[in-house]
Enzyme design. Sequence first.
Site, PDB file in Angstrom:
ATOM      1  N   HIS A   1      -1.935  -2.723  -6.457  1.00 56.41           N
ATOM      2  CA  HIS A   1      -2.506  -2.387  -5.151  1.00 56.41           C
ATOM      3  C   HIS A   1      -4.029  -2.451  -5.178  1.00 56.41           C
ATOM      4  O   HIS A   1      -4.701  -1.574  -5.710  1.00 56.41           O
ATOM      5  CB  HIS A   1      -2.025  -0.992  -4.728  1.00 56.41           C
TER       6      HIS A   1
ATOM      7  N   GLU B   1      -4.573   0.160  -8.151  1.00 55.49           N
ATOM      8  CA  GLU B   1      -3.475   1.011  -8.584  1.00 55.49           C
ATOM      9  C   GLU B   1      -2.394   0.138  -9.214  1.00 55.49           C
ATOM     10  O   GLU B   1      -1.886  -0.781  -8.565  1.00 55.49           O
ATOM     11  CB  GLU B   1      -2.877   1.786  -7.403  1.00 55.49           C
TER      12      GLU B   1
ATOM     13  N   SER C   1       0.809  -1.217   0.000  1.00 56.01           N
ATOM     14  CA  SER C   1       0.000   0.000   0.000  1.00 56.01           C
ATOM     15  C   SER C   1       0.841   1.265   0.000  1.00 56.01           C
ATOM     16  O   SER C   1       0.309   2.360  -0.181  1.00 56.01           O
ATOM     17  CB  SER C   1      -0.933   0.014   1.219  1.00 56.01           C
TER      18      SER C   1
ATOM     19  N   ASN D   1      -3.627   6.548  -1.156  1.00 57.31           N
ATOM     20  CA  ASN D   1      -3.142   6.644   0.215  1.00 57.31           C
ATOM     21  C   ASN D   1      -2.362   7.929   0.470  1.00 57.31           C
ATOM     22  O   ASN D   1      -2.301   8.399   1.610  1.00 57.31           O
ATOM     23  CB  ASN D   1      -2.289   5.423   0.567  1.00 57.31           C
TER      24      ASN D   1
END
Length: 281
Positions: free
Chosen positions: A138, A150, A117, A188
């Site tokens: 991800h 991702e 992540s 994130n």
Amino acid sequence: MKNIVIIGAGTMGLDIAQAFAKAGFDVFVRDIKEEIIDSAKERLASSLSKASKKGKISEEEKDFILSHISFTTDIGIAKDSDLVIEAIVENLDVKKQVFKELDQICNKDTIFASNTSSISITAIAAATNRPDRFVGMHFFNPATIMKLVEIIRGQETSDEAFKTIYDLTLAIDKEPITVIESPGFVLNRILIPMINEAINVLDSGIASAEDIDKAMQLGANHKMGPLHLGDLIGLDVCLSIMETIHSETNNSKYAPAPLLRKMVRGGRLGKKAGIGFFDYK
């Protein structure tokens, strides 16, 4: 892509396996201990049975998914794999050790992908002799439902490997976005600092946890408030991501909230622990 191996039978690994199995791919899920594998089998059967009883999937779909997932503790199962996706603990050294071992086992055409992540794809790939065939992939929790994936390009990722994984993501009915490696990637990098700032607001006594979440739900039209979301993600995971972004950027605005560190030290990790900013017991 006919032989896909998932390393890690935790929540993310199991959900990623389901996403592939639902699309008709044969998947092997590998973990280090039989008790972990047994637990994963039970969780998979239980979650699919509940989904079937609620009418979310048919009995035929449940059986179809189960028929496409196998479990093992033998890492040698990856020998003839087309793709290996790692979904283990968010620790660079551990990930590098796993991929170093896989690099010696797998054939030269196998593509490696990490579900990290926030950790550098380039740094993980450096443990292998195939950085050109190494990609970030991800998924988001729960990976059985969340559409976003991702696809992260490391320093040496080839166009061929990137396109293969991008197209594969579409084939399992997910929505990929292209990401050039950067601390925290895209979501994130935006999301976790927002949760971190909500924790700072709480720690400052400006508002209660309930009202902070209500403010973001009603004022910003968020489906879930940031503190509930932090609990769902896992506060230990939030802390790890904040530490990675902070250390990689050396920017003080990404410093983890002191209260976040305190919560993690005290074992209040969120929903998975039964308690975080809210009580789930």
